[in-house]
Design an enzyme around this catalytic site. Structure first.
Site, PDB file in Angstrom:
ATOM      1  CB  SER A 106      -0.908   0.004   1.236  1.00 19.79           C
ATOM      2  OG  SER A 106      -1.817  -1.069   1.165  1.00 19.79           O
ATOM      3  CE  LYS A 181      -5.065  -0.951   2.177  1.00 22.22           C
ATOM      4  NZ  LYS A 181      -4.226  -2.079   2.402  1.00 22.22           N
ATOM      5  CE  LYS A 249       2.092   2.416   4.543  1.00 23.50           C
ATOM      6  NZ  LYS A 249       1.460   1.533   3.526  1.00 23.50           N
TER       7      LYS A 249
END
Length: 303
Positions: A106, A181, A249
């Site tokens: 990701s 995502k 993140k």
């Protein structure tokens, strides 16, 4: 490749780079599906685990990818994808022309777009294919896989992806999988935060928490998040299926990408700050369901 009459075509050989919480069970599911998997990761015990499951351990990225038809990467973030992809020891310099790279990390959409462009110069095809479903989804091979790239490459990758997940969708050109995502991580974080707030409210009200979560999960408030994380909340079990550090993140990715396209994320921004505060308090290595700890602290509990 010619095949004897009546025999099935040989499965493509796979190199797997990154054998963490997600990568190890995913690679093992490919082995169970009959694929030859050669893996490389930084931790020797993870390489030993792959070998014990029937895979091959490589001593370097170059060794892992040199003969591979398909190369899967599953590493934490954009800097790690760039580290394994580029440079003399990286994937692009050592993979054979025509190889297909499936990056399941990701990362930022732009990193995926740049990777695809640089790989094309070497005759290497790329898909971004991040996943949702956490450690349990990886183990059970029921991940949701959101893919960006060319239709022909998606079609070629589909049998491999079907050994790893259940819902597999081509979302658009390179970077689209990462954009979806990012949206996924926004929804999950806000959902966990709402559940965490409800848990503290219910407990402070003296309600039977297990009973309350059962009935809530049967109605409109129900969710996959609540199903997956209910026991984490009840038992205060924050062993990481997906670490706060990684969700931090991801919240950075989604807030930055949203700003770039002019989308306002007011609730997402607040939850991003709550994730950041939890990390600052030393809980970055815990599961993202540990957002409960932040709500408890705000509500006067010593945790």
């Amino acid at each position: 490749m010619s095949n004897p009459a009546g025999s099935a075509p040989a499965l493509p050989s796979v190199a797997w780079i990154g054998l963490g919480i997600m990568g190890s069970p995913m690679a093992e599911n490919l082995l169970k599906a009959g694929y030859q998997v050669t893996g490389f990761t930084l931790e020797q015990d993870k390489l030993d685990r792959l070998a014990a499951a029937g895979g091959s351990a490589a001593g370097s990225i170059a060794e892992a990818v040199k003969d591979a038809d398909v190369i899967v990467t599953m590493v934490p973030a954009s800097p790690q994808v760039e580290a394994v992809a580029y440079g003399e020891a990286g994937i692009l310099e050592n993979a054979k022309p025509g190889a297909l790279v499936i990056d399941m990390s990701s990362i930022t959409p732009q990193t995926s777009i740049d990777l695809a462009k640089n790989a094309a110069d070497k005759g290497i095809r790329v898909l971004d294919a991040p996943v949702s479903g956490g450690e349990a989804g990886a183990i059970e091979a029921v991940l949701s896989i959101m893919v960006g790239g060319e239709q022909t490459d998606f079609d070629a990758a589909l049998p491999i992806l079907e050994a790893l997940g259940k819902t597999i969708v081509l979302c658009g050109p390179h970077g689209s999988g990462q954009t979806v995502k990012a949206a996924n991580q926004l929804i999950v974080a806000v959902n966990i935060q709402a559940c965490a707030e409800a848990v503290v409210f219910l407990e402070k009200s003296g309600v039977d928490l297990g009973a309350a979560l059962d009935v809530l999960n049967g109605g409109l408030a129900g969710s996959t998040v609540l199903t997956r994380k209910k026991d984490n909340f009840l038992n205060r079990d924050f062993q990481p299926g997906f670490r706060i550090d990684l969700h931090h993140k991801d919240m950075g990715i989604v807030t930055d990408a949203a700003r770039n396209v002019g989308a306002a994320l007011p609730v997402g921004a607040v939850v991003a700050q709550l994730v950041a505060s939890l990390r600052a308090q030393g809980d970055g290595g815990l599961d993202h369901s540990a957002l409960l700890r932040a709500v408890e602290r705000l509500s006067g509990s010593q945790v």
